[in-house]
Design a protein around this motif. Structure first.
Motif, short mmCIF file in Angstrom:
data_model
loop_
_atom_site.label_atom_id
_atom_site.label_comp_id
_atom_site.label_asym_id
_atom_site.label_seq_id
_atom_site.Cartn_x
_atom_site.Cartn_y
_atom_site.Cartn_z
N LYS A 277 7.77 111.99 52.98
CA LYS A 277 7.03 112.45 51.80
C LYS A 277 7.41 111.67 50.54
O LYS A 277 6.57 111.41 49.68
CB LYS A 277 7.30 113.94 51.56
N SER A 278 8.67 111.29 50.45
CA SER A 278 9.12 110.55 49.25
C SER A 278 8.48 109.18 49.17
O SER A 278 8.26 108.63 48.09
CB SER A 278 10.64 110.42 49.25
N ASP A 279 8.22 108.57 50.34
CA ASP A 279 7.53 107.28 50.42
C ASP A 279 8.18 106.21 49.54
O ASP A 279 7.51 105.42 48.88
CB ASP A 279 6.05 107.45 50.02
N ASP A 280 9.52 106.21 49.53
CA ASP A 280 10.22 105.21 48.71
C ASP A 280 10.77 104.06 49.55
O ASP A 280 11.39 103.14 49.01
CB ASP A 280 11.35 105.86 47.91
N GLY A 281 10.56 104.13 50.85
CA GLY A 281 10.96 103.02 51.72
C GLY A 281 12.44 102.91 52.01
O GLY A 281 12.87 101.96 52.65
N GLY A 282 13.23 103.86 51.55
CA GLY A 282 14.67 103.78 51.79
C GLY A 282 15.07 104.41 53.11
O GLY A 282 14.24 104.79 53.95
#
Length: 233
Positions: free
Chosen positions: A180-185
């Motif tokens: 959900k955060s979709d920050d790629g980490g």
């Protein structure tokens, strides 16, 4: 006095020492012991010994290292999106928790084992947050035994105690939140800790609550990992 009844070793040739590629060493000895008379049996004794001793050093072993953690539904994302990767400290903490469950002779790996694994690894983001709020390994272990009791003395846990449903749900929650955060980490140990907290009926949640962890602290942790470039240390 012993010299009067028994000669010392009459023949002791040099040792033939040969080193092999597999680090094995073969020793060849020819040993002859002669005595004109045995003092306690009254008979002559002549013994020839030619042992072949194979001494092997410890051979290197292979180990399988997992680069992911189990999830109930690995196809939770659709192409071209990929499942986020777990941080190395998450994987190590998971392994430490599994081992702790075995040490306590529990038949499964639960959310309480996740907490102990995080604190045993000790250098990750979640463990630092827990210790900063007074939650230590010894406290978690004591609360675990109080809550779940001691295992049977003669029971032996499997090599990999299976996950409880709540533990599996905690990992799934961590994965879903990262997607959900979709920050790629990476999925960090903080996500695992928050996943444990999300399972309100689990032993891990109850232990955290007993030791002073609450929704405010959970929000504080969630806010800290939402920052870009956060690392699991």
């Amino acid at each position: 006095m012993a010299a009067a009844h028994c000669n010392y070793l009459s023949t002791l040739p040099a040792t033939n020492l040969k080193s092999r590629s597999n680090h094995s060493v073969r020793l060849n000895h020819t040993l002859t012991l002669k005595s004109p008379k045995n003092s306690w049996m009254g008979t002559k004794l002549c013994v020839g010994v030619k042992p072949h001793v194979l001494v092997c050093t410890r051979r290197p072993f292979s180990a399988i290292v997992s680069f992911s953690l189990p999830t109930a539904n690995p196809e939770r994302v659709s192409p071209p999106q990929e499942l986020p990767k777990w941080s190395s400290k998450s994987i190590k903490s998971f392994a430490m928790g599994e081992l702790e469950a075995r040490k306590l002779k529990y038949p499964t790996t639960g959310t309480e084992a996740f907490l102990m694994g995080l604190l045993i690894e000790g250098t990750n983001l979640a463990s630092k947050f827990l210790r900063a709020h007074g939650i230590t390994l010894f406290k978690v272990r004591d609360e675990t035994v109080k809550l779940l009791g001691k295992a049977d003395l003669f029971f032996f846990s499997p090599e990999h105690p299976p996950l409880t449903e709540q533990a599996q749900s905690a990992l799934d929650w961590a994965i879903d939140q990262k997607i959900k955060s979709d920050d790629g980490g990476e999925v960090t140990t903080a996500h695992i800790l928050l996943g444990v907290w999300s399972e309100v009926d689990s032993p891990g949640h109850k232990i955290l609550s007993t030791l002073g962890f609450n929704d405010e602290k959970a929000k504080e942790l969630e806010s800290s990992i939402s920052k870009p470039g956060i690392k699991d240390d």
